[in-house]
Enzyme design. Structure first.
Site, PDB file in Angstrom:
ATOM      1  N   LEU A   1      35.783  27.483  41.347  1.00 18.27           N
ATOM      2  CA  LEU A   1      35.776  25.999  40.308  1.00 18.27           C
ATOM      3  C   LEU A   1      35.210  24.932  41.519  1.00 18.27           C
ATOM      4  CD1 LEU A   1      39.167  26.477  38.675  1.00 18.27           C
ATOM      5  CD2 LEU A   1      37.066  26.675  37.633  1.00 18.27           C
TER       6      LEU A   1
ATOM      7  N   SER B   1      46.927  40.836  31.930  1.00 14.83           N
ATOM      8  CA  SER B   1      48.401  41.019  31.775  1.00 14.83           C
ATOM      9  C   SER B   1      49.381  40.133  32.549  1.00 14.83           C
ATOM     10  CB  SER B   1      48.404  42.525  32.730  1.00 14.83           C
ATOM     11  OG  SER B   1      48.271  42.117  34.099  1.00 14.83           O
TER      12      SER B   1
ATOM     13  N   ALA C   1      55.395  42.583  40.197  1.00 20.44           N
ATOM     14  CA  ALA C   1      55.873  41.439  40.869  1.00 20.44           C
ATOM     15  C   ALA C   1      55.277  40.148  40.336  1.00 20.44           C
ATOM     16  CB  ALA C   1      55.844  41.329  42.250  1.00 20.44           C
ATOM     17  N   GLU C   2      53.969  39.962  40.276  1.00 18.08           N
ATOM     18  CA  GLU C   2      53.133  38.943  39.574  1.00 18.08           C
ATOM     19  C   GLU C   2      53.531  38.523  38.303  1.00 18.08           C
ATOM     20  OE1 GLU C   2      48.691  39.293  39.704  1.00 18.08           O
ATOM     21  OE2 GLU C   2      48.878  40.804  41.138  1.00 18.08           O
TER      22      GLU C   2
ATOM     23  N   HIS D   1      47.868  35.159  42.942  1.00 18.04           N
ATOM     24  CA  HIS D   1      46.996  35.921  43.843  1.00 18.04           C
ATOM     25  C   HIS D   1      47.792  36.917  44.326  1.00 18.04           C
ATOM     26  CE1 HIS D   1      43.584  36.841  46.691  1.00 18.04           C
ATOM     27  NE2 HIS D   1      44.841  36.989  47.798  1.00 18.04           N
TER      28      HIS D   1
ATOM     29  N   ASP E   1      42.050  30.237  47.351  1.00 23.65           N
ATOM     30  CA  ASP E   1      43.229  30.788  47.826  1.00 23.65           C
ATOM     31  C   ASP E   1      43.949  30.027  48.904  1.00 23.65           C
ATOM     32  OD1 ASP E   1      42.698  32.749  45.788  1.00 23.65           O
ATOM     33  OD2 ASP E   1      41.979  33.950  47.017  1.00 23.65           O
TER      34      ASP E   1
HETATM   35  C1  GRF Z   1      45.705  39.880  39.344  1.00 28.96           C
HETATM   36  O1  GRF Z   1      46.004  40.838  40.290  1.00 28.96           O
HETATM   37  C2  GRF Z   1      45.733  38.506  39.864  1.00 28.96           C
HETATM   38  O2  GRF Z   1      46.589  38.534  40.862  1.00 28.96           O
HETATM   39  C3  GRF Z   1      44.377  38.486  40.158  1.00 28.96           C
HETATM   40  O3  GRF Z   1      43.671  39.121  39.266  1.00 28.96           O
HETATM   41  C4  GRF Z   1      44.402  39.864  38.636  1.00 28.96           C
HETATM   42  C5  GRF Z   1      44.427  39.946  37.161  1.00 28.96           C
HETATM   43  O4  GRF Z   1      44.903  40.663  36.377  1.00 28.96           O
HETATM   44  N1  GRF Z   1      43.878  36.959  40.545  1.00 28.96           N
HETATM   45  P1  GRF Z   1      45.275  40.595  34.893  1.00 28.96           P
HETATM   46  O5  GRF Z   1      43.991  40.041  34.187  1.00 28.96           O
HETATM   47  O6  GRF Z   1      46.100  39.185  34.821  1.00 28.96           O
HETATM   48  O7  GRF Z   1      45.957  41.595  34.542  1.00 28.96           O
END
Ligand code: GRF
Length: 211
Positions: free
Chosen positions: A98, A18, A178-179, A114, A150
């Protein structure tokens, strides 16, 4: 902005994708300074691969099990990135640690999203841990990728208020929204040269001169 002026980006995913979708959507805006040239997944069945292909983006599975060692798998991922011409690497739910060599190769050009306000809650199960700790705010972070998990310099964050009835799922849903806001913003900042990875674990933000 013409395609040639936009910085080419490879997005690495392992699943749903997503955040990758949010980057793709943002990159379809006329003034977005980056374009997604390739989506790479270490899982052949990652849902995000199909979504990328529907958008006309090259989407490549490089499954870990197809390679005898981590080094050979990473070499294949790097070859795919290089063939795409990408200059920036965006990790978006890429569930592999990695190697130091990989991280060094893309130092200052590789970013990650994150689901916590780093440096709080690195690692997994961030929403459960934020609730268990009684946090009143939680959130998400985009940071440069360094060798520590992280731990890289923070580029952008958004805080989310924790409400009394929150479960890990309800909190995760608001953090995810929010991401999707901050990841395109952070990528744009990097592509425009407004941020760079400085020494001492900090991001250097270019301050607008105002003239
Ligand atoms: C997200 O919560 C991101 O912050 C974490 O993994 C999840 C990935 O979700 N690193 P998506 O595949 O982007 O929906």
């Amino acid at each position: 902005m013409s395609a040639a002026e936009r910085v080419p980006v490879a997005v690495l995913i392992s699943g749903r994708g997503s955040n990758m979708g949010a980057l793709v959507a943002a990159s379809q805006e006329p003034d977005f300074p980056a374009r997604i040239v390739c989506v790479i997944s270490d899982k052949a069945d990652a849902a995000g691969l199909a979504h990328a292909r529907e958008q006309g983006i090259e989407a490549v599975a490089v499954p870990r099990r197809d390679y005898p060692s981590k080094a050979e798998h990473e070499a294949a991922v790097i070859a795919t990135i290089e063939a795409s011409g990408a200059r920036i690497i965006a990790l978006a739910g890429y569930m592999r640690l990695l190697s130091a060599d990989f991280v060094r190769r893309y130092a200052g050009r590789m970013i990650n999203i994150h689901p916590s306000l780093l440096p709080a809650f690195p690692g997994l199960a961030t929403h459960e841990r934020a609730l268990a700790a009684g946090c009143r705010v939680h959130g998400c972070t985009v940071h440069f990728v360094t060798e520590g998990m992280d731990e890289g310099p923070i580029i952008e964050q958004e805080a989310i208020r924790v409400v009394p009835d929150d479960t890990a799922d309800t909190l995760a849903a608001r953090v995810l929204a929010a991401e999707h806001r901050i990841y395109p913003r952070a990528l744009a900042m990097l592509a425009r040269g407004e941020v760079r990875m400085g020494s001492g674990g900090r991001t250097v933000h270019k301050v607008p001169s105002g003239d």
